[in-house]
Design an enzyme around this catalytic site. Structure first.
Site, PDB file in Angstrom:
ATOM      1  N   ASP A  31      -6.110  -0.613  -7.424  1.00 40.51           N
ATOM      2  CA  ASP A  31      -5.747  -1.610  -6.413  1.00 40.51           C
ATOM      3  C   ASP A  31      -6.642  -2.830  -6.626  1.00 40.51           C
ATOM      4  O   ASP A  31      -7.573  -3.072  -5.864  1.00 40.51           O
ATOM      5  CB  ASP A  31      -5.943  -1.006  -5.018  1.00 40.51           C
ATOM      6  CG  ASP A  31      -5.549  -1.968  -3.910  1.00 40.51           C
ATOM      7  OD1 ASP A  31      -4.917  -2.998  -4.208  1.00 40.51           O
ATOM      8  OD2 ASP A  31      -5.881  -1.686  -2.743  1.00 40.51           O
ATOM      9  N   HIS A  80       0.810  -1.222   0.000  1.00 41.62           N
ATOM     10  CA  HIS A  80       0.000   0.000   0.000  1.00 41.62           C
ATOM     11  C   HIS A  80       0.846   1.276   0.000  1.00 41.62           C
ATOM     12  O   HIS A  80       0.487   2.251  -0.655  1.00 41.62           O
ATOM     13  CB  HIS A  80      -0.968  -0.020   1.193  1.00 41.62           C
ATOM     14  CG  HIS A  80      -2.030  -1.078   1.061  1.00 41.62           C
ATOM     15  ND1 HIS A  80      -2.277  -2.016   2.034  1.00 41.62           N
ATOM     16  CD2 HIS A  80      -2.884  -1.354   0.051  1.00 41.62           C
ATOM     17  CE1 HIS A  80      -3.257  -2.816   1.631  1.00 41.62           C
ATOM     18  NE2 HIS A  80      -3.634  -2.439   0.437  1.00 41.62           N
ATOM     19  N   ASP A 121     -18.671  -1.085 -10.306  1.00 44.81           N
ATOM     20  CA  ASP A 121     -17.608  -1.606 -11.143  1.00 44.81           C
ATOM     21  C   ASP A 121     -16.691  -0.442 -11.548  1.00 44.81           C
ATOM     22  O   ASP A 121     -17.155   0.575 -12.057  1.00 44.81           O
ATOM     23  CB  ASP A 121     -18.257  -2.248 -12.374  1.00 44.81           C
ATOM     24  CG  ASP A 121     -17.220  -2.683 -13.377  1.00 44.81           C
ATOM     25  OD1 ASP A 121     -16.625  -3.739 -13.161  1.00 44.81           O
ATOM     26  OD2 ASP A 121     -16.983  -1.939 -14.352  1.00 44.81           O
ATOM     27  N   GLY A 122     -15.401  -0.595 -11.297  1.00 45.75           N
ATOM     28  CA  GLY A 122     -14.446   0.492 -11.516  1.00 45.75           C
ATOM     29  C   GLY A 122     -14.371   0.946 -12.962  1.00 45.75           C
ATOM     30  O   GLY A 122     -14.229   2.150 -13.245  1.00 45.75           O
ATOM     31  N   ASP A 154      -6.098  -9.971  -9.224  1.00 49.14           N
ATOM     32  CA  ASP A 154      -5.469 -10.412 -10.464  1.00 49.14           C
ATOM     33  C   ASP A 154      -6.518 -10.413 -11.583  1.00 49.14           C
ATOM     34  O   ASP A 154      -7.718 -10.469 -11.314  1.00 49.14           O
ATOM     35  CB  ASP A 154      -4.877 -11.808 -10.270  1.00 49.14           C
ATOM     36  CG  ASP A 154      -3.745 -11.782  -9.256  1.00 49.14           C
ATOM     37  OD1 ASP A 154      -2.608 -11.515  -9.649  1.00 49.14           O
ATOM     38  OD2 ASP A 154      -4.024 -11.988  -8.055  1.00 49.14           O
TER      39      ASP A 154
END
Ligand code: AG3
Length: 282
Positions: free
Chosen positions: A156, A63, A138-139, A159
């Site tokens: 961030d 981070h 949803d990004g 996978d």
């Protein structure tokens, strides 16, 4: 899990196992299988779909590098977006800076709820900070539709399997670029390069045509295993990555933050890549 061991199911020919001292929570959230357990060496561990996402013991190595490098390279970041990051670890680091707003765009509300409950040593009280806003979306869809401008965008993600695949696509990176100001910076989680070579290769190849500056930089996170993780770097100007060490040091001191992995020296050095990673960039 077999017996009292958690076996990570990320790779076909290589596995890591962590001893499970105690299971704190397990559920299927509707988006993914979520497990939080205690390990004697790393403390509390969050795994999603059988893959370690973060641990109390080594989250700082991830981070801090994901967040302080772009923010301190930018130099005046006021508005930050974190895509994914529902455990709050990146949020907590971002809020250490003099920012106006940090938007966390997380798909799975249960990750936030359970991280708040079981991982307060990772997220602190970051979710209660008035500068923080959590948007459960949803990004990729968020970036396509928002008209908000950001100085720094931090991806961030998990996978690239399932819903996070879109966060590795060029269309998403182009939408991020459109939301960034002149010296805006985008960083992305791009996998453990020795094992996930294609991820680093694709990230760089997709960022490069879109941004004035694209690169990869390094961190080393014990529970991600198998060597360096690379983080993708993209900026609308060459200036942020070219910021001299002395200026990064000045900004770091001015920010008054304490870090355990990040130092200004590591910041600058992280962009120096080993040959096997440099070779993936053509
Ligand atoms: N996101 C990155 C997890 C990567 C794990 N994959 C791996 N070992 N290749 C973590 C989210 C923490 N905020």
């Amino acid at each position: 899990m077999s017996g009292e061991w958690f076996t990570e199911t990320l790779y076909t020919d290589y596995q890591q196992r962590l001893k499970v001292a105690k299971i704190l929570h397990r559920e299927s959230t509707g988006y993914q299988d979520l497990l939080i357990f205690e390990n004697p060496c790393f403390g509390r561990v969050l795994a999603l779909d059988g893959i370690v996402q973060t641990t109390e013991g080594d989250e700082f190595a991830y981070h801090e590098m994901l967040v302080h490098v772009p923010i301190l390279a930018h130099g005046d970041a006021r508005r930050v977006a974190i895509i994914g990051g529902g455990d709050g670890g990146a949020l907590e680091e971002a809020l250490k800076h003099d920012v106006e707003r940090v938007a966390v765009v997380e798909l799975d509300p249960r990750v936030v709820a359970l991280s708040r409950r079981y991982l307060p040593s990772i997220c602190g009280d970051a979710f209660d900070d008035p500068r923080a806003e959590v948007i459960f979306r949803d990004g990729a869809a968020f970036m396509k539709e928002t008209d908000e401008a950001f100085d720094v965008i931090v991806v961030d993600s998990t996978d690239p399997v399932g819903p996070s695949v879109a966060l590795f696509e060029q269309a998403f990176y182009a939408d991020c670029r459109a939301r960034l100001g002149e010296s805006g910076v985008l960083v992305t989680q791009s996998g453990v390069t020795f094992m996930q070579e294609q991820e680093a290769r694709d990230t760089y190849a997709r960022l490069k045509p879109l941004f004035a500056d694209a690169w990869l930089y390094l961190t080393q996170v014990p529970t991600y295993g198998a060597g360096f993780m690379t983080l993708g770097w993209a900026s609308r100007s060459a200036a942020p990555r070219a910021t001299p060490l002395a200026e990064i040091e000045r900004r770091y001191r001015a920010a008054g933050i304490e870090t355990r992995y990040y130092t200004p020296e590591v910041h600058v050095a992280a962009f120096g890549l080993p040959g096997y990673i440099r070779a993936l960039m053509g």
